[in-house]
Design a protein around this motif. Structure first.
Motif, PDB file in Angstrom:
ATOM      1  N   GLY A 196      17.876  43.945  -0.794  1.00  0.00           N
ATOM      2  CA  GLY A 196      18.310  42.918  -1.756  1.00  0.00           C
ATOM      3  C   GLY A 196      19.828  42.913  -1.872  1.00  0.00           C
ATOM      4  O   GLY A 196      20.479  41.857  -1.780  1.00  0.00           O
ATOM      5  N   LEU A 197      20.398  44.105  -2.061  1.00  0.00           N
ATOM      6  CA  LEU A 197      21.857  44.207  -2.195  1.00  0.00           C
ATOM      7  C   LEU A 197      22.549  43.807  -0.894  1.00  0.00           C
ATOM      8  O   LEU A 197      23.565  43.109  -0.900  1.00  0.00           O
ATOM      9  CB  LEU A 197      22.248  45.649  -2.560  1.00  0.00           C
ATOM     10  N   PHE A 198      21.977  44.256   0.229  1.00  0.00           N
ATOM     11  CA  PHE A 198      22.550  43.929   1.535  1.00  0.00           C
ATOM     12  C   PHE A 198      22.600  42.413   1.732  1.00  0.00           C
ATOM     13  O   PHE A 198      23.623  41.858   2.139  1.00  0.00           O
ATOM     14  CB  PHE A 198      21.709  44.583   2.648  1.00  0.00           C
ATOM     15  N   SER A 199      21.484  41.750   1.410  1.00  0.00           N
ATOM     16  CA  SER A 199      21.404  40.292   1.633  1.00  0.00           C
ATOM     17  C   SER A 199      22.509  39.567   0.877  1.00  0.00           C
ATOM     18  O   SER A 199      23.116  38.633   1.397  1.00  0.00           O
ATOM     19  CB  SER A 199      20.040  39.761   1.181  1.00  0.00           C
ATOM     20  N   LEU A 200      22.776  40.046  -0.341  1.00  0.00           N
ATOM     21  CA  LEU A 200      23.766  39.362  -1.175  1.00  0.00           C
ATOM     22  C   LEU A 200      25.195  39.777  -0.802  1.00  0.00           C
ATOM     23  O   LEU A 200      26.068  38.918  -0.647  1.00  0.00           O
ATOM     24  CB  LEU A 200      23.492  39.699  -2.650  1.00  0.00           C
ATOM     25  N   LEU A 201      25.408  41.074  -0.657  1.00  0.00           N
ATOM     26  CA  LEU A 201      26.785  41.582  -0.574  1.00  0.00           C
ATOM     27  C   LEU A 201      27.332  41.697   0.849  1.00  0.00           C
ATOM     28  O   LEU A 201      28.519  41.953   1.032  1.00  0.00           O
ATOM     29  CB  LEU A 201      26.887  42.948  -1.269  1.00  0.00           C
ATOM     30  N   SER A 202      26.481  41.517   1.857  1.00  0.00           N
ATOM     31  CA  SER A 202      26.975  41.639   3.233  1.00  0.00           C
ATOM     32  C   SER A 202      27.334  40.287   3.817  1.00  0.00           C
ATOM     33  O   SER A 202      27.902  40.204   4.894  1.00  0.00           O
ATOM     34  CB  SER A 202      25.902  42.279   4.119  1.00  0.00           C
ATOM     35  N   GLY A 203      26.962  39.213   3.109  1.00  0.00           N
ATOM     36  CA  GLY A 203      27.184  37.880   3.664  1.00  0.00           C
ATOM     37  C   GLY A 203      25.987  37.375   4.449  1.00  0.00           C
ATOM     38  O   GLY A 203      26.063  36.364   5.130  1.00  0.00           O
ATOM     39  N   TYR A 204      24.857  38.077   4.339  1.00  0.00           N
ATOM     40  CA  TYR A 204      23.655  37.674   5.095  1.00  0.00           C
ATOM     41  C   TYR A 204      23.093  36.361   4.547  1.00  0.00           C
ATOM     42  O   TYR A 204      22.698  35.472   5.309  1.00  0.00           O
ATOM     43  CB  TYR A 204      22.622  38.789   4.989  1.00  0.00           C
ATOM     44  N   LEU A 205      23.100  36.223   3.214  1.00  0.00           N
ATOM     45  CA  LEU A 205      22.554  34.999   2.614  1.00  0.00           C
ATOM     46  C   LEU A 205      23.565  33.859   2.665  1.00  0.00           C
ATOM     47  O   LEU A 205      23.224  32.735   3.012  1.00  0.00           O
ATOM     48  CB  LEU A 205      22.167  35.251   1.157  1.00  0.00           C
ATOM     49  N   LEU A 206      24.797  34.147   2.286  1.00  0.00           N
ATOM     50  CA  LEU A 206      25.829  33.121   2.325  1.00  0.00           C
ATOM     51  C   LEU A 206      27.197  33.777   2.454  1.00  0.00           C
ATOM     52  O   LEU A 206      27.352  34.957   2.100  1.00  0.00           O
ATOM     53  CB  LEU A 206      25.768  32.197   1.109  1.00  0.00           C
ATOM     54  N   PRO A 207      28.180  33.023   2.995  1.00  0.00           N
ATOM     55  CA  PRO A 207      29.502  33.626   3.194  1.00  0.00           C
ATOM     56  C   PRO A 207      30.061  34.177   1.874  1.00  0.00           C
ATOM     57  O   PRO A 207      29.875  33.556   0.817  1.00  0.00           O
ATOM     58  CB  PRO A 207      30.356  32.446   3.687  1.00  0.00           C
ATOM     59  N   LEU A 208      30.706  35.336   1.942  1.00  0.00           N
ATOM     60  CA  LEU A 208      31.194  35.987   0.716  1.00  0.00           C
ATOM     61  C   LEU A 208      32.133  35.091  -0.098  1.00  0.00           C
ATOM     62  O   LEU A 208      32.073  35.121  -1.341  1.00  0.00           O
ATOM     63  CB  LEU A 208      31.893  37.309   1.063  1.00  0.00           C
ATOM     64  N   PRO A 209      32.981  34.230   0.544  1.00  0.00           N
ATOM     65  CA  PRO A 209      33.861  33.379  -0.282  1.00  0.00           C
ATOM     66  C   PRO A 209      33.090  32.389  -1.156  1.00  0.00           C
ATOM     67  O   PRO A 209      33.652  31.829  -2.100  1.00  0.00           O
ATOM     68  CB  PRO A 209      34.711  32.633   0.757  1.00  0.00           C
TER      69      PRO A 209
END
Lengths: 338, 269
Positions: free
Chosen positions: B187-200
């Motif tokens: 869950g954390l990886f998906s959000l914080l690594s940019g897997y779901l959407l670009p960090l910006p």
């Protein structure tokens, strides 16, 4: 040399009663119990010895082997194998020991055993020529044939055990910890394995520590036995000496060729078995010449055999006695406390 | 007698070869497994539709195409199931047999998992070709030096991911089953690594938190190297941070393992 000094291993085990309510309750409140699997066990095993480890289920045999092989860290006490502390897993030690567990597989489940062998050769850094020679020897002795090219998961228990043994010995270890190595094997293969272990021990001056449910394995292979019960070492010494101490009487078996009355047999010794014409007597050792004389003389018996009592019988009596003594002492303590 | 490290290095080619054999033992399962990491394609569909009427916070449709296809390629090459493997081996006692070998399980499992990477290119390569042939190609970095750095960056992303998952698996020494933690991690990886959407595109404070974690080093860094033109200083900083996380996560993995293995009960048998 293997040295164990006051070796102790305790496990903390979660206990709960069966049922939904107990399962739910265990979420909030857990009850733990300390299991004393091995308790102050000390022994020395010299290089080249063959030693049998005996004891009832749950006595601590396998736990001790795991401590010696470095899989478990002792709760207290010390253990060294060839001067190394096994739990530190030094590569020098791991390269010179092996542990075969009948209940556990070191073969890669989805691949043929030949792949595990190749991997072990690389990991244990075995020179190619030595590897080929050892594998050829093991293949012949264990009748591996085409088994090594069949996926492990498709092997029968007996076939897998043969392949496990080969995998465990390819790096020519100097110390063999064998935990139920003949489990699942047929009688012919059990004999072949025993013979192989003895020859391996003699040829490489390897130390062998063996546990087996098949007493014949232990009797045939191990001049010295360690008996462990409830985590404690209760006997360390010569197998014959143990038998003599626990039950000095002999077993005299024979086949009757004519009708002999029960009274006549009981005058010779205690009747342990009488099935048709086949009889087994328990006879005090010093009376053996007289009893044999009578059996072969006036009674004309056939197929006479004189043997030590079976080890199973000795151990059953030994563990039963120990339990009775313990129960009596606990009852006395409980009585004193009230 | 050789030391553990030199022995491990000599054994690597064979460990790798056996890993390949394990990977291809179940061809159908392996191919289906590869196709399970298709979340970026779903997100691609969503965001290209959002950006259809004009760029969204600086991201035009070709940017999203490049970002998600690059994400899919990197994720495909760096994903690992080692946490499940270690957790199960600890719980069932199967680890006992691994411990009898004079090679550290981190190295042995690492080699075995690396062996799957060439096969993952079966999926990654066509995606990369689609990326080059599609509108996303215009959003790729054109700097050959930067593109050359993608390879070590993917390797570091693999190492950070593997070490983190190895640590999670090793927690089974303390709590018997650690897969719930692995789910929390995902869950954390998906959000914080940019897997779901670009960090910006994340709220600023979430992006700031992400920068303090190893997650961007697992995915965003190589994706950025592929899709954004960076200054030399930024490139060096990103690779340096990734290298730092690789060292830190490996150190943590080996420490947790060392502390945990003392508690191993080698159950069964």
């Amino acid at each position: 040399m293997i040295r164990a000094d006051e070796l102790t291993k305790h496990f903390k085990v979660h206990r709960r009663k069966p049922g939904f309510a107990a399962a739910l309750a265990s979420v909030f409140r857990r009850r733990y119990e300390v299991v004393r699997a091995v308790e102050n066990v000390s022994f020395r095993i010299e290089r080249g010895e063959r030693v049998g480890f005996l004891g009832p289920n749950g006595a601590g045999k396998t736990t001790t082997l795991k401590l010696l092989a470095g899989l478990l860290h002792p709760t207290s006490g010390a253990v060294t194998v060839d001067g190394y502390v096994p739990s530190k897993r030094p590569p020098e030690l791991l390269g010179s020991i092996t542990l075969v567990m009948g209940q556990k597989s070191q073969l890669i489940w989805d691949l043929p055993p030949s792949e595990t062998y190749a991997m072990n050769r690389a990991i244990f850094d075995v020179p190619k020529a030595e590897f080929d020679a050892t594998l050829a020897e093991l293949t012949e002795l264990l009748e591996l044939g085409k088994l090594v090219d069949k996926p492990t998961r498709q092997l029968s228990l007996g076939e897998r055990m043969k392949c496990e043994l080969a995998a465990a010995l390819l790096h020519r270890p100097k110390t063999l910890f064998l935990d139920e190595p003949t489990i699942g094997l047929d009688v012919a293969m059990q004999l072949a394995i025993r013979d192989f272990v003895r020859r391996y021990n003699q040829r490489h001056e390897a130390t062998v520590l063996l546990t087996s449910h098949y007493m014949d394995d232990v009797v045939a292979l191990c001049p010295r036995i360690l008996v462990i019960d409830e985590g404690k070492l209760v006997h360390d010494g010569d197998l014959r000496q143990l038998v003599k101490t626990m039950d000095p009487d002999k077993r005299v078996s024979f086949t009757l060729t004519s009708e002999v009355g029960a009274d006549e047999l009981e005058r010779l010794g205690a009747v342990i078995l009488r099935e048709g014409t086949r009889v087994t007597l328990r006879v005090v050792e010093r009376e053996i010449p007289a009893v044999v004389g009578r059996l072969l003389g006036p009674l004309h018996v056939a197929d006479l055999a004189i043997e030590d009592p079976p080890l199973e019988e000795i151990l059953r009596a030994m563990f039963g006695k120990a339990r009775e003594e313990r129960a009596a002492s606990e009852a006395a303590e409980a009585g004193g406390a009230t | 007698m050789r030391s553990g490290t030199s022995r491990a290095l000599r054994a690597l080619p064979t460990l790798f070869r056996v890993g390949v054999a394990e990977t291809v033992a179940y061809r159908a399962e392996f191919l289906v497994w590869l196709l399970t990491s298709t979340l970026p394609l779903v997100m691609l569909g969503l965001w290209t539709s959002v950006a259809g009427e004009g760029p969204f916070r600086g991201y035009a449709s070709p940017d999203f195409v490049a970002y998600y296809l690059a994400t899919l390629v990197v994720r495909n090459l760096t994903g690992s199931w080692v946490s499940w493997q270690v957790s199960e081996e600890v719980r069932t006692g199967a680890l006992a047999m691994r411990l009898l070998r004079p090679v550290h399980p981190f190295v042995a499992l690492g080699a075995s998992h690396l062996a799957a990477v060439p096969f993952r290119t079966i999926v990654a390569l066509p995606i990369a070709l689609v990326l080059l042939a599609s509108s996303g190609a215009s959003a790729l970095s054109g700097d050959p030096g930067q593109l050359l750095c993608v390879l070590p960056s993917v390797a570091l992303a693999w190492l950070v991911t593997f070490a983190t998952l190895f640590t999670i698996g090793s927690l089974a020494f303390f709590i018997t089953k650690s897969m719930a933690i692995a789910n929390l991690y995902f869950g954390l990886f998906s959000l914080l690594s940019g897997y779901l959407l670009p960090l910006p595109l994340l709220p600023r404070w979430v992006a700031t938190v992400a920068e303090l974690t190893p997650f961007p080093a697992m995915l965003t860094t190589p994706v950025e190297l592929l899709t954004r033109t960076l200054s030399g200083a930024d490139l060096a900083r990103l690779l340096g941070v990734q290298l730092g996380w690789a060292a830190a996560t490996v150190l943590v993995a080996l420490t947790v393992w060392r502390l945990g293995v003392r508690r191993f009960e080698a159950v069964g048998g």
